[in-house]
Write a protein that holds these residues in place. Structure first.
Motif, PDB file in Angstrom:
ATOM      1  N   ASP A   6       0.824  -1.213   0.000  1.00 16.56           N
ATOM      2  CA  ASP A   6       0.000   0.000   0.000  1.00 16.56           C
ATOM      3  C   ASP A   6       0.859   1.265   0.000  1.00 16.56           C
ATOM      4  O   ASP A   6       0.533   2.241  -0.685  1.00 16.56           O
ATOM      5  CB  ASP A   6      -0.945   0.014   1.206  1.00 16.56           C
ATOM      6  CG  ASP A   6      -2.044  -1.040   1.113  1.00 16.56           C
ATOM      7  OD1 ASP A   6      -2.305  -1.556   0.003  1.00 16.56           O
ATOM      8  OD2 ASP A   6      -2.631  -1.367   2.169  1.00 16.56           O
ATOM      9  N   GLN A   7       1.942   1.269   0.773  1.00 14.71           N
ATOM     10  CA  GLN A   7       2.826   2.436   0.816  1.00 14.71           C
ATOM     11  C   GLN A   7       3.512   2.645  -0.536  1.00 14.71           C
ATOM     12  O   GLN A   7       3.634   3.782  -1.003  1.00 14.71           O
ATOM     13  CB  GLN A   7       3.871   2.282   1.927  1.00 14.71           C
ATOM     14  CG  GLN A   7       3.289   2.399   3.315  1.00 14.71           C
ATOM     15  CD  GLN A   7       4.309   2.095   4.391  1.00 14.71           C
ATOM     16  OE1 GLN A   7       5.117   1.160   4.283  1.00 14.71           O
ATOM     17  NE2 GLN A   7       4.284   2.887   5.463  1.00 14.71           N
ATOM     18  N   ALA A   8       3.945   1.566  -1.163  1.00 12.71           N
ATOM     19  CA  ALA A   8       4.584   1.672  -2.484  1.00 12.71           C
ATOM     20  C   ALA A   8       3.577   2.176  -3.510  1.00 12.71           C
ATOM     21  O   ALA A   8       3.895   3.048  -4.337  1.00 12.71           O
ATOM     22  CB  ALA A   8       5.163   0.321  -2.901  1.00 12.71           C
ATOM     23  N   ARG A   9       2.390   1.650  -3.470  1.00 18.78           N
ATOM     24  CA  ARG A   9       1.336   2.080  -4.394  1.00 18.78           C
ATOM     25  C   ARG A   9       1.030   3.568  -4.214  1.00 18.78           C
ATOM     26  O   ARG A   9       0.910   4.305  -5.194  1.00 18.78           O
ATOM     27  CB  ARG A   9       0.075   1.239  -4.183  1.00 18.78           C
ATOM     28  CG  ARG A   9      -1.062   1.607  -5.111  1.00 18.78           C
ATOM     29  CD  ARG A   9      -2.264   0.669  -4.940  1.00 18.78           C
ATOM     30  NE  ARG A   9      -3.400   1.152  -5.669  1.00 18.78           N
ATOM     31  CZ  ARG A   9      -3.573   1.023  -6.993  1.00 18.78           C
ATOM     32  NH1 ARG A   9      -2.659   0.412  -7.724  1.00 18.78           N
ATOM     33  NH2 ARG A   9      -4.654   1.508  -7.584  1.00 18.78           N
ATOM     34  N   ALA A  10       0.932   4.010  -2.977  1.00 19.89           N
ATOM     35  CA  ALA A  10       0.633   5.425  -2.702  1.00 19.89           C
ATOM     36  C   ALA A  10       1.758   6.331  -3.193  1.00 19.89           C
ATOM     37  O   ALA A  10       1.503   7.388  -3.783  1.00 19.89           O
ATOM     38  CB  ALA A  10       0.393   5.628  -1.207  1.00 19.89           C
ATOM     39  N   ALA A  11       3.007   5.928  -2.979  1.00 23.83           N
ATOM     40  CA  ALA A  11       4.139   6.731  -3.449  1.00 23.83           C
ATOM     41  C   ALA A  11       4.149   6.807  -4.975  1.00 23.83           C
ATOM     42  O   ALA A  11       4.387   7.872  -5.552  1.00 23.83           O
ATOM     43  CB  ALA A  11       5.461   6.151  -2.938  1.00 23.83           C
ATOM     44  N   ALA A  12       3.857   5.693  -5.639  1.00 20.60           N
ATOM     45  CA  ALA A  12       3.823   5.680  -7.106  1.00 20.60           C
ATOM     46  C   ALA A  12       2.710   6.585  -7.631  1.00 20.60           C
ATOM     47  O   ALA A  12       2.922   7.355  -8.577  1.00 20.60           O
ATOM     48  CB  ALA A  12       3.626   4.249  -7.610  1.00 20.60           C
ATOM     49  N   ALA A  13       1.538   6.500  -7.033  1.00 23.87           N
ATOM     50  CA  ALA A  13       0.412   7.333  -7.475  1.00 23.87           C
ATOM     51  C   ALA A  13       0.732   8.813  -7.292  1.00 23.87           C
ATOM     52  O   ALA A  13       0.449   9.636  -8.175  1.00 23.87           O
ATOM     53  CB  ALA A  13      -0.853   6.956  -6.705  1.00 23.87           C
ATOM     54  N   GLU A  14       1.354   9.150  -6.187  1.00 21.88           N
ATOM     55  CA  GLU A  14       1.709  10.549  -5.940  1.00 21.88           C
ATOM     56  C   GLU A  14       2.782  11.020  -6.920  1.00 21.88           C
ATOM     57  O   GLU A  14       2.724  12.149  -7.415  1.00 21.88           O
ATOM     58  CB  GLU A  14       2.170  10.721  -4.498  1.00 21.88           C
ATOM     59  CG  GLU A  14       2.360  12.162  -4.112  1.00 21.88           C
ATOM     60  CD  GLU A  14       2.744  12.360  -2.654  1.00 21.88           C
ATOM     61  OE1 GLU A  14       3.000  13.526  -2.306  1.00 21.88           O
ATOM     62  OE2 GLU A  14       2.807  11.380  -1.878  1.00 21.88           O
ATOM     63  N   LEU A  15       3.755  10.163  -7.222  1.00 24.88           N
ATOM     64  CA  LEU A  15       4.781  10.528  -8.190  1.00 24.88           C
ATOM     65  C   LEU A  15       4.161  10.804  -9.559  1.00 24.88           C
ATOM     66  O   LEU A  15       4.491  11.804 -10.207  1.00 24.88           O
ATOM     67  CB  LEU A  15       5.844   9.432  -8.322  1.00 24.88           C
ATOM     68  CG  LEU A  15       6.902   9.694  -9.386  1.00 24.88           C
ATOM     69  CD1 LEU A  15       7.802  10.860  -8.990  1.00 24.88           C
ATOM     70  CD2 LEU A  15       7.721   8.454  -9.656  1.00 24.88           C
ATOM     71  N   VAL A  16       3.248   9.961  -9.994  1.00 25.10           N
ATOM     72  CA  VAL A  16       2.583  10.167 -11.280  1.00 25.10           C
ATOM     73  C   VAL A  16       1.852  11.507 -11.283  1.00 25.10           C
ATOM     74  O   VAL A  16       1.974  12.294 -12.226  1.00 25.10           O
ATOM     75  CB  VAL A  16       1.614   9.007 -11.611  1.00 25.10           C
ATOM     76  CG1 VAL A  16       0.738   9.345 -12.806  1.00 25.10           C
ATOM     77  CG2 VAL A  16       2.395   7.718 -11.865  1.00 25.10           C
ATOM     78  N   GLU A  17       1.129  11.773 -10.220  1.00 27.74           N
ATOM     79  CA  GLU A  17       0.356  13.007 -10.126  1.00 27.74           C
ATOM     80  C   GLU A  17       1.260  14.241 -10.149  1.00 27.74           C
ATOM     81  O   GLU A  17       1.002  15.199 -10.873  1.00 27.74           O
ATOM     82  CB  GLU A  17      -0.462  12.995  -8.834  1.00 27.74           C
ATOM     83  CG  GLU A  17      -1.245  14.270  -8.592  1.00 27.74           C
ATOM     84  CD  GLU A  17      -1.864  14.310  -7.200  1.00 27.74           C
ATOM     85  OE1 GLU A  17      -1.996  15.417  -6.669  1.00 27.74           O
ATOM     86  OE2 GLU A  17      -2.200  13.241  -6.661  1.00 27.74           O
ATOM     87  N   LYS A  18       2.337  14.219  -9.385  1.00 29.86           N
ATOM     88  CA  LYS A  18       3.183  15.409  -9.238  1.00 29.86           C
ATOM     89  C   LYS A  18       4.206  15.590 -10.348  1.00 29.86           C
ATOM     90  O   LYS A  18       4.668  16.698 -10.583  1.00 29.86           O
ATOM     91  CB  LYS A  18       3.900  15.383  -7.888  1.00 29.86           C
ATOM     92  CG  LYS A  18       2.966  15.622  -6.727  1.00 29.86           C
ATOM     93  CD  LYS A  18       3.707  15.700  -5.420  1.00 29.86           C
ATOM     94  CE  LYS A  18       2.749  16.096  -4.298  1.00 29.86           C
ATOM     95  NZ  LYS A  18       3.455  16.186  -3.008  1.00 29.86           N
ATOM     96  N   SER A  19       4.572  14.517 -11.023  1.00 29.43           N
ATOM     97  CA  SER A  19       5.643  14.601 -12.017  1.00 29.43           C
ATOM     98  C   SER A  19       5.136  14.799 -13.439  1.00 29.43           C
ATOM     99  O   SER A  19       5.867  15.289 -14.295  1.00 29.43           O
ATOM    100  CB  SER A  19       6.508  13.337 -11.987  1.00 29.43           C
ATOM    101  OG  SER A  19       5.777  12.221 -12.474  1.00 29.43           O
TER     102      SER A  19
END
Length: 178
Positions: A6-19
């Protein structure tokens, strides 16, 4: 392992959104599973932890058509594991090595076994990156790397940092930029 996924998934989703990365782009991932479980980098890696992280990241990146470039550990000179189709599309030169937990690291090993047609490369210039546990991914990012502050900045016990890239500014004081 569910929490790590879940933590990895959340970090990936945030990276996609912000980058702003998109389908066809590459995100380099450096990961110390030792750090994730609260140990010193390079001492206690586990494939189970690596698989949870890879699966969490790929549940976001794979769905969006973004390629994971898994950075190996220093014992393989930080080589990269990437899907063969993307390496071929970019005309990248393959090297001959297969990562394993004690030369390449658990994360690169998990990525290698999860990919359809993995290849090893000496280097890559990725569009964005996630560094889990201070593995130093900068050598595999395009110039110019721009740090991103993630709210999801921890996976297990490991610190998570991220970056996106942008084209270099050229032209001096008269130039206008996007």
């Amino acid at each position: 392992m569910d929490k790590i996924f879940d933590q990895a998934r959340a970090a990936a989703a945030e990276l996609v959104e912000k980058s702003g990365i998109k389908s066809g782009d590459i995100v380099v991932v450096g990961c110390s599973t030792s750090e994730v479980i609260g140990k010193k980098i390079g001492t206690s890696g586990t494939l189970e932890t690596a698989q949870a992280i890879y699966n969490g990241l790929n549940s976001v990146f794979g769905e969006k058509g973004i390629y994971i470039a898994a950075q190996c550990c220093e014992h393989l000179n930080r080589a990269i594991i990437l899907e063969g189709e993307k390496a071929q599309q970019l005309g990248l030169e393959r090297v001959c090595v297969v990562p394993h937990p004690h030369a390449g690291g658990s994360f690169a090993t998990a990525a290698y076994h999860a990919m359809k047609n993995p290849v090893a490369l000496e280097e890559i210039k990725a569009d964005a990156g996630i560094d889990i546990g201070c593995t130093l991914i900068g050598m595999h990012l395009k110039r110019v790397a721009v740090p991103l502050r993630l709210e999801n900045n921890q996976i297990g016990e490991a610190a998570v940092s991220a970056a996106r890239t942008r084209p270099k500014y050229i032209g001096g004081e008269r130039a206008k930029y996007e």
